[in-house]
Design a protein around this motif. Sequence first.
Motif, PDB file in Angstrom:
ATOM      1  N   ILE A 327     149.404  49.894  13.796  1.00  0.00           N
ATOM      2  CA  ILE A 327     148.604  50.430  14.904  1.00  0.00           C
ATOM      3  C   ILE A 327     147.264  49.727  15.062  1.00  0.00           C
ATOM      4  CG2 ILE A 327     149.738  52.672  15.086  1.00  0.00           C
ATOM      5  CD1 ILE A 327     147.595  53.803  13.200  1.00  0.00           C
ATOM      6  N   ARG A 328     147.193  48.475  14.646  1.00  0.00           N
ATOM      7  CA  ARG A 328     145.962  47.715  14.891  1.00  0.00           C
ATOM      8  C   ARG A 328     146.310  46.237  15.032  1.00  0.00           C
ATOM      9  NH1 ARG A 328     139.904  49.280  13.696  1.00  0.00           N
ATOM     10  NH2 ARG A 328     138.997  47.367  14.474  1.00  0.00           N
ATOM     11  N   ILE A 348     141.967  41.239   2.282  1.00  0.00           N
ATOM     12  CA  ILE A 348     142.545  40.888   3.579  1.00  0.00           C
ATOM     13  C   ILE A 348     141.665  39.854   4.277  1.00  0.00           C
ATOM     14  CG2 ILE A 348     143.835  43.053   3.859  1.00  0.00           C
ATOM     15  CD1 ILE A 348     141.534  44.041   5.689  1.00  0.00           C
ATOM     16  N   SER A 352     137.689  42.176   2.983  1.00  0.00           N
ATOM     17  CA  SER A 352     137.607  43.529   2.433  1.00  0.00           C
ATOM     18  C   SER A 352     138.723  43.703   1.409  1.00  0.00           C
ATOM     19  CB  SER A 352     137.846  44.573   3.527  1.00  0.00           C
ATOM     20  OG  SER A 352     136.707  44.757   4.270  1.00  0.00           O
ATOM     21  N   VAL A 354     141.223  46.346   0.190  1.00  0.00           N
ATOM     22  CA  VAL A 354     141.759  47.641   0.632  1.00  0.00           C
ATOM     23  C   VAL A 354     143.153  47.846   0.071  1.00  0.00           C
ATOM     24  CG1 VAL A 354     140.454  47.669   2.800  1.00  0.00           C
ATOM     25  CG2 VAL A 354     142.715  46.646   2.774  1.00  0.00           C
ATOM     26  N   ARG A 355     143.590  49.072   0.154  1.00  0.00           N
ATOM     27  CA  ARG A 355     144.970  49.357  -0.245  1.00  0.00           C
ATOM     28  C   ARG A 355     145.867  48.888   0.893  1.00  0.00           C
ATOM     29  NH1 ARG A 355     146.558  54.444  -3.375  1.00  0.00           N
ATOM     30  NH2 ARG A 355     146.815  53.097  -5.161  1.00  0.00           N
ATOM     31  N   THR A 368     151.327  41.743   5.369  1.00  0.00           N
ATOM     32  CA  THR A 368     150.548  42.659   4.531  1.00  0.00           C
ATOM     33  C   THR A 368     149.465  43.273   5.409  1.00  0.00           C
ATOM     34  OG1 THR A 368     150.961  41.233   2.643  1.00  0.00           O
ATOM     35  CG2 THR A 368     149.151  42.803   2.433  1.00  0.00           C
ATOM     36  N   VAL A 369     149.472  44.578   5.504  1.00  0.00           N
ATOM     37  CA  VAL A 369     148.488  45.247   6.359  1.00  0.00           C
ATOM     38  C   VAL A 369     147.843  46.416   5.610  1.00  0.00           C
ATOM     39  CG1 VAL A 369     149.562  44.647   8.575  1.00  0.00           C
ATOM     40  CG2 VAL A 369     150.288  46.706   7.408  1.00  0.00           C
ATOM     41  N   PRO A 370     146.600  46.775   5.975  1.00  0.00           N
ATOM     42  CA  PRO A 370     145.995  47.939   5.328  1.00  0.00           C
ATOM     43  C   PRO A 370     146.845  49.196   5.569  1.00  0.00           C
ATOM     44  CG  PRO A 370     144.363  46.727   6.620  1.00  0.00           C
ATOM     45  CD  PRO A 370     145.697  46.156   6.958  1.00  0.00           C
ATOM     46  N   ALA A 372     145.855  52.010   6.050  1.00  0.00           N
ATOM     47  CA  ALA A 372     145.238  52.818   7.110  1.00  0.00           C
ATOM     48  C   ALA A 372     145.715  52.390   8.493  1.00  0.00           C
ATOM     49  CB  ALA A 372     143.725  52.683   7.034  1.00  0.00           C
ATOM     50  N   ASN A 373     146.333  51.211   8.584  1.00  0.00           N
ATOM     51  CA  ASN A 373     146.721  50.695   9.900  1.00  0.00           C
ATOM     52  C   ASN A 373     148.202  50.876  10.215  1.00  0.00           C
ATOM     53  OD1 ASN A 373     144.094  49.942   9.928  1.00  0.00           O
ATOM     54  ND2 ASN A 373     144.438  47.758  10.148  1.00  0.00           N
TER      55      ASN A 373
END
Lengths: 379, 640
Positions: A327-328, A348, A352, A354-355, A368-370, A372-373
């Motif tokens: 979603i980003r 990333i 940053s 991030v998980r 590979t994406v966060p 949160a996204n």
Amino acid sequence: MKASKESFAYTPGLRVTPYTYVRRLRSLPLKGEILVNKGEHVNFDTVVARCCLEGMPHIVKVAELLNIDTEETMRYLLKKKGEPVKKGEPIAKYRALFGLVNKTVVSEVDGVVENINEITGHVTIREPSKFLELTAYIKGKVDEVIPNEAVVIGTYGAFIQGIIGFAGENFGELRVAVSNPQEVLDASMIAESDAGKVIVGGSLVTYEALERARKVKVKGIVAGGAKMEDLEKILKTRIGVAITGRENLEFTLILTEGFGKLPMSETAFQILKENEGRTAAVNGATQVRAGVLRPEIIIPLEKSGRRQEKEELGEGKMKVGSIVRIIRFPYFGAIGKVVELPIELNKIETESYVRVVKVELANGQVVTVPRANVEIIAE
Amino acid sequence: MQHVPKLYKLTETNISRVHHGFIFVKNLSKKEPSFILATDVGSTTTKARFFGKVGNEWKFLSSGEAPTTVEKPVEDVTMGIRNAVREVEELTGHQIIDYSSRELKFIMPYQGGKKGIDVYVSTSSAGGGLQMLVEGVVKTITAESAQRAALGAGAIVMDVLSVDDERDTYEKINTLRFLRPDIVLLAGGVDGGTKTHVLEMAEILAMAKPRPRFEIEFLLPVVYAGNKDAREEVKKILEENFDVRITENLRPAIETERVEPARDAILQLFMEHVMAHAPGYEKLKKLVSTSIMPTPAGEGMMVRKFSELKCVNSIGVGLGGATTNVYSCFDGRFLRTVSANLGMSYSIGNVLKEADVENAKRWVPFAVSAEEVMSIVYNKMIRPTTIPMALEDLVIEHALARESIKMAFNHHKYLARELKGLKKERTISDIFEEVKAEETYLDLFRINYIIGTGGLLSRAPRRSQSMMILMDAFQPVGFTSLVQDSVFMMPHLGVLSTIHPEIALEIFEKECLIYLGTVVAGAGRSKVGSEAAKITVEYNGGRKETLTLQFGKIIRLEIPHETEVKVTVSPTRDFNFGAGFGRSVSKTVRGGVVGVVFDGRGRPVYVPEDDKERFGMLLDWYASMNLYPKEKIEEWRSHL
């Protein structure tokens, strides 16, 4: 690298389901009267409850207008507390010097004298109350009655939540104007015969299409995305926060994906296509804040033996194998399968830590994406 | 009113240690805990911070973050807390949650080994925070004082009504009828003065009957902090439809402002009512070791403690998802403002709306269309928990951060003004026309520190990025040290300081504060490339470095916080670095993780309108500050 088999991820909870049981609370803003009984069948526009909204109060500064001391106000009043007054009717009169000085204060509205304040010298006139009528919004059955406050209407049906919408409740016959979720909905696809209908577009609804929808008097537009500058033109304002539903727009607009040209999710498009010709209730009201509200399309259906989707996705348990949507940017809208959930924080492109989650896209590419996204669309 | 710091009697037994000018005082009355968990339930993200005593020192051990769960399908804040704490557990192997219970429960007290905690505290800004309506009599006197009281409690002020606010009575009533505040603060009149105006405002409120945000049946609380002689009449007017609480007059005399009693009453009501209605708060209230505090109250508490302990003037900013909070401690005066709808997630669309796309774009060193900026910003607004993946995306968010802080600081300066209406021994109504806009008392030349906190600043991948955001937003002048919260723990430490002040301060100094560096900047304008100042930097041991600072340039020296240098600035007549235009000034400063930065961009910062010229200048600044990877800066430069 350590990896877990499952992890708790958050899903914004956008539901897209072909068949479920939907309940909607129809609540009065103030205590009032419920007009239907439990078990009763209702249509989209059946009035189910009503209440009396207090009229607007008007404070008349009598002492100031008569140029007298506030404690003298009572002496010059022509009306008592509780008495009705008409627009233009005198409510206070001051006479001095054997009638040479005459001052009158008249009411500017029809109403009732609600209060007289001897300290401030003010008189409050309250306009007559107005009835507020609440419709059922969806076609279904009255499941519950909360005396004087609300009713719950329930129905089996298809249910789709969008990401943001504009204007409030409406209903109309569904017509899918595009052949696939990628196609752009332009003005030529909206006909005079679409008056009163809810039109489904693909990846984008153009400004011209929105203007045409207004002219033709459609009841709703559902599309993947719209350009913000087009929305500004049609809404005649710029949005600041995602709290919508009271826009001065003649039809309900629901975006399922977001701002820009974004193909509608395949699942949502298929559900809308399957139900073309049926009547849908649409509501653009959105509140991306506490007590979140998302815009919705409800298509009431007869009860059938069809498998009912679970009420909610739960708390968003993401596992290897879960189907997710990114979603980003830069993979906005891509759907894929979770292949790995590394525990450690990963670096990333922005630098940053991030998980992250590794997702295999439809073309076989693993990105590979966060965490949160992504949003989970199936477990 | 001048704030007096709390004085401790120091003895050999109660001094824990002295570090960097801080004196840590032991609390001998309580058993010291071993492990502490603190959470901040933000509007977007729930942030868990885990602290423990390692040897003789308190350490920050780990953090966990998860989206705040006030949204369907999980309308219960404790679920977001559980997810954030689970992350801490996964990363540390320390068991905190009692999994035998279905409801969230922590293992308390500490059980030995890697099991359990002794203390759990929390702050919160979820549920829209505390939303208030403020009423006063004169806009720049009692209404302004009332606004300061509400903001001091960490509230978002929805509207400020006063007798002289240029709205007709019917407009005021119409506005009030549709607002859904949590609490109303009504003030007006000095003690012994005229009652008429404050009663008029009470009457308007009574007629409009605004309803509370939660529940139909609940009576909306009204804190009355006006003329004490009008208390009974105000009660009579309002008590039928409101829950009226009387506190001391916040403006007992025209020259006195006393906001603390009203602020305390607001906080009390916040705990009693507002928190109780947010999803899951009843459960959370049972878990915490001390009252839940609004996030801005916790954050502000640490800014204030910092300033008081160091005896400095400082400005703090909490750049949140829904709001931007600004704090100032200047000559002993503390002020907190919360700018609603200026924030980096839920409110990012509003930042763009208020700042305008072109203003946001002026910080972006590459070509980007207004449509692309809007698409990134508005998609973030509707999916507020997502984070930038591409560097260009991050640059745009950072541009918006500068604008958000700048606007919130302007709001803050508006309220950071001297009390109005002094030396006038007349009735309040006589003062109506005598109020003139005055300058803020915040003199940027006399600000020693700027402190940044909030998710975006703490999570900025490079510390130089947060330093640059603070420099561009506040545009400090003279010599200013910039500090930031390492991993966003200031609200957590604020609430912890209410029960374990010594532990909170120890962690604050050692684990929370990151000294970014000192910025040396001059006010003034000149021709790009012309000399702004000659600078001499003297190191310990006698080494000297001489620099020429040109207008439009930034020079950064990598000097760590441990190193003190003497900086002498000799500006040209167009620039003032603190001693006046063209006058030399010397100061001993420390560096930081970014260093000592000489900012020759003038004030306000000169940003060219021409795209190509601007991109070139921005890329020079960003390269000097080591803001982004070199190869990326070169890639952007290659497009010029």
